[in-house]
Design a protein around this motif. Sequence first.
Motif, PDB file in Angstrom:
ATOM      1  N   ASN A   3       0.838  -1.192   0.000  1.00 18.51           N
ATOM      2  CA  ASN A   3       0.000   0.000   0.000  1.00 18.51           C
ATOM      3  C   ASN A   3       0.875   1.244   0.000  1.00 18.51           C
ATOM      4  O   ASN A   3       0.597   2.218   0.665  1.00 18.51           O
ATOM      5  CB  ASN A   3      -0.984   0.002   1.172  1.00 18.51           C
ATOM      6  CG  ASN A   3      -0.283   0.031   2.499  1.00 18.51           C
ATOM      7  OD1 ASN A   3       0.939  -0.101   2.541  1.00 18.51           O
ATOM      8  ND2 ASN A   3      -1.020   0.209   3.570  1.00 18.51           N
ATOM      9  N   SER A   9      -4.538   2.561   5.224  1.00 14.78           N
ATOM     10  CA  SER A   9      -5.445   1.677   4.491  1.00 14.78           C
ATOM     11  C   SER A   9      -6.201   0.793   5.475  1.00 14.78           C
ATOM     12  O   SER A   9      -5.729   0.505   6.578  1.00 14.78           O
ATOM     13  CB  SER A   9      -4.672   0.805   3.500  1.00 14.78           C
ATOM     14  OG  SER A   9      -3.817  -0.074   4.200  1.00 14.78           O
ATOM     15  N   THR A 130      -1.817  -3.465   6.484  1.00 13.78           N
ATOM     16  CA  THR A 130      -2.973  -2.576   6.536  1.00 13.78           C
ATOM     17  C   THR A 130      -2.959  -1.837   7.875  1.00 13.78           C
ATOM     18  O   THR A 130      -2.498  -2.366   8.884  1.00 13.78           O
ATOM     19  CB  THR A 130      -4.292  -3.360   6.361  1.00 13.78           C
ATOM     20  OG1 THR A 130      -4.261  -4.498   7.212  1.00 13.78           O
ATOM     21  CG2 THR A 130      -4.470  -3.826   4.941  1.00 13.78           C
TER      22      THR A 130
END
Length: 211
Positions: A3, A9, A130
């Motif tokens: 990411n 995220s 994440t």
Amino acid sequence: MTNTSSPFSIGLTGGIGSGKTTVANLFGDLGAALVDTDAIAHQLSAPGGAAIAAIRSAFGDDFITAGGAMDRAKMRAHVFADAQARKQLESILHPLIRSETARAAAEARGDYLIFVVPLLVESQQWRNRTSRILVVDCSEEIQISRVMQRNAMPRAQVEAIMAAQATRAERLAAADDIIENNLDTAALLPQIAALHARYLSLAKTNNGDHL
Ligand code: ATP
């Protein structure tokens, strides 16, 4: 599975039939960018997909339909019964899923990025990559009845898939945020609106507003 396009995220997960796609689409309506790893995996093994040649050479023509897609039902039965075959399929699919996911994330435009990852809790890589884990939760009985209805699948088959996934308790223990999806979709909206507001502000403070 990177990411790098945004430091902030969300990893959205949940058991089979919990409502991940339904919830993700509602976040998308509010302005979140979505990267659905399950959809990416499907595209790779659809007709003309980037994984088809390797699947054909590893498993043979029997596992490719006349239309040129991976024979999903046949492959599911095969890898369920044979751990080695499952590893082999994963060794074909996972690198492709990683690169396609990274490409989709780099191209995604939205207020912040949501990765939809069915087996996120089971994957340390995803957990690391994440910022927050969002779990869509519902009772196991509701999961079973939704999937039986949607896929015309017998109860035992749904239960076998659920047994191969993390348990409800394991997912809830990994969650930073939880959306409860035991009721109708109208009951989702206030929960999603509240989390969206929170994510917008986190995305700003985490420098994710350049997406
Ligand atoms: P899978 O893991 O199988 O991809 P999923 O977690 O993405 O599933 P959905 O496809 O969003 O789950 O939902 C499963 C089924 O249940 C779908 O047919 C969907 O329309 C239905 N569904 C989801 N949430 C609700 C709800 N709150 N009320 C009624 N039906 C719902």
